[in-house]
Write a protein that holds these residues in place. Structure first.
Motif, mmCIF file in Angstrom:
data_model
loop_
_atom_site.group_PDB
_atom_site.id
_atom_site.type_symbol
_atom_site.label_atom_id
_atom_site.label_comp_id
_atom_site.label_asym_id
_atom_site.label_seq_id
_atom_site.Cartn_x
_atom_site.Cartn_y
_atom_site.Cartn_z
ATOM 1 N N VAL A 1 -42.880 42.851 1.298
ATOM 2 C CA VAL A 1 -43.256 41.446 1.525
ATOM 3 C C VAL A 1 -44.707 41.299 1.064
ATOM 4 O O VAL A 1 -45.636 41.580 1.823
ATOM 5 C CB VAL A 1 -43.113 41.037 2.993
ATOM 6 N N PRO A 2 -44.930 40.869 -0.179
ATOM 7 C CA PRO A 2 -46.311 40.740 -0.668
ATOM 8 C C PRO A 2 -47.064 39.644 0.073
ATOM 9 O O PRO A 2 -46.449 38.748 0.672
ATOM 10 C CB PRO A 2 -46.118 40.342 -2.144
ATOM 11 N N PRO A 3 -48.390 39.702 0.067
ATOM 12 C CA PRO A 3 -49.157 38.550 0.551
ATOM 13 C C PRO A 3 -48.702 37.289 -0.174
ATOM 14 O O PRO A 3 -48.404 37.334 -1.373
ATOM 15 C CB PRO A 3 -50.604 38.920 0.194
ATOM 16 N N ARG A 4 -48.667 36.186 0.532
ATOM 17 C CA ARG A 4 -48.140 34.960 -0.078
ATOM 18 C C ARG A 4 -49.119 34.333 -1.060
ATOM 19 O O ARG A 4 -48.711 33.774 -2.078
ATOM 20 C CB ARG A 4 -47.795 33.943 1.012
ATOM 21 N N ASP A 5 -50.421 34.434 -0.767
ATOM 22 C CA ASP A 5 -51.419 33.692 -1.525
ATOM 23 C C ASP A 5 -52.571 34.580 -1.958
ATOM 24 O O ASP A 5 -53.013 35.460 -1.212
ATOM 25 C CB ASP A 5 -51.982 32.546 -0.686
#
Length: 252
Positions: A220-224
């Motif tokens: 789950v990568p950082p969103r921003d």
């Protein structure tokens, strides 16, 4: 999932929100984190709603609300959440106290944990997440401190931001990110080197490309990935710095 390229409004504190929106759209960014110190004061929900409409009308998302909630004794997060909700932001950036982790007495640390736990519960009830500012002068000032704090608060609504610590080598920066990457919901993207001298992103391209590659490979990568702290706070640099960031994100 490709991280969204965005902008922290505090990068341009002296500009009006309308100017910031125009700059972000021109730079082909996708999102803005609105700061609570100048642009969207906590509790002014009418202003927050107006800025939310202006942001989305320009084709941009409100990715988060950059608050100055510090988990002080007895501090309430309610007005902060009111503004975040009016903005349509599902994440609020917060600060964990006002002292370095190494200097926090056990009683002060326990009080910060308790305030953060209550704040996370209140935010969760409103379907808003909280994220720690990864910053010196707080008890979230390094990877070990962040991991300890997240474990002690023990609430799923609380994650962390990450940004490169000042005055350390690229390898140490990467090691710090590796340690907390799985708990990171957003990156503050800027370059200060060798101390507080503001640099263009390309001047530390190797470091940032490694960071973004690691982030992109997470389950789950950082969103921003949010631009912040341009040299001389110069709006004229935003378009080219945005192009650099977007190019790196596309290849990660």
């Amino acid at each position: 999932m490709i991280m969204r390229p965005g902008l922290c409004s505090v990068t341009f504190r002296r500009l009006d929100p309308e100017q910031i929106i125009a700059l972000a759209a021109e730079a082909q960014l996708e999102a803005i984190e609105w700061g609570g110190d100048v642009h969207v004061p906590a509790g002014d929900v009418d202003r927050a709603a107006r800025i939310a409409r202006a942001t989305t009308d320009a084709g941009l998302a409100v990715c988060s609300y950059g608050s100055y909630f510090h988990a002080d004794p007895g501090e309430s997060i309610t007005s902060v959440l009111d503004s975040a909700q009016a903005l349509g932001a599902d994440r609020v950036r917060i600060w964990a106290g006002r002292v370095d982790s190494a200097q926090a007495a056990s009683e002060e640390y326990a009080r910060i944990v308790a305030v953060l736990r209550d704040a996370a519960a209140e935010a969760s009830d409103r379907r808003i997440a909280l994220a720690l500012e990864y910053h010196r002068g707080t008890v979230a000032d390094g990877p070990d401190a962040v991991l300890r704090l997240l474990a002690d608060v023990a609430h799923p609504a609380l994650t962390t931001y990450w940004q490169p610590s000042v005055g350390i080598s690229d390898d140490v920066v990467l090691a710090e990110f590796d340690a907390i990457a799985a708990h990171t919901s957003a990156l503050h993207v800027f370059s200060w080197w060798p101390q507080a001298e503001r640099r263009r992103l390309h001047e530390r391209a190797a470091m940032w490309q490694r960071i973004l590659d690691v982030a992109a490979a997470l389950p789950v990568p950082p969103r921003d990935a949010l631009l912040e702290f341009l040299p001389d706070d110069d709006p004229a640099l935003l378009t080219v710095e945005s192009a650099t960031l977007r190019r790196w994100l596309a290849r990660s």
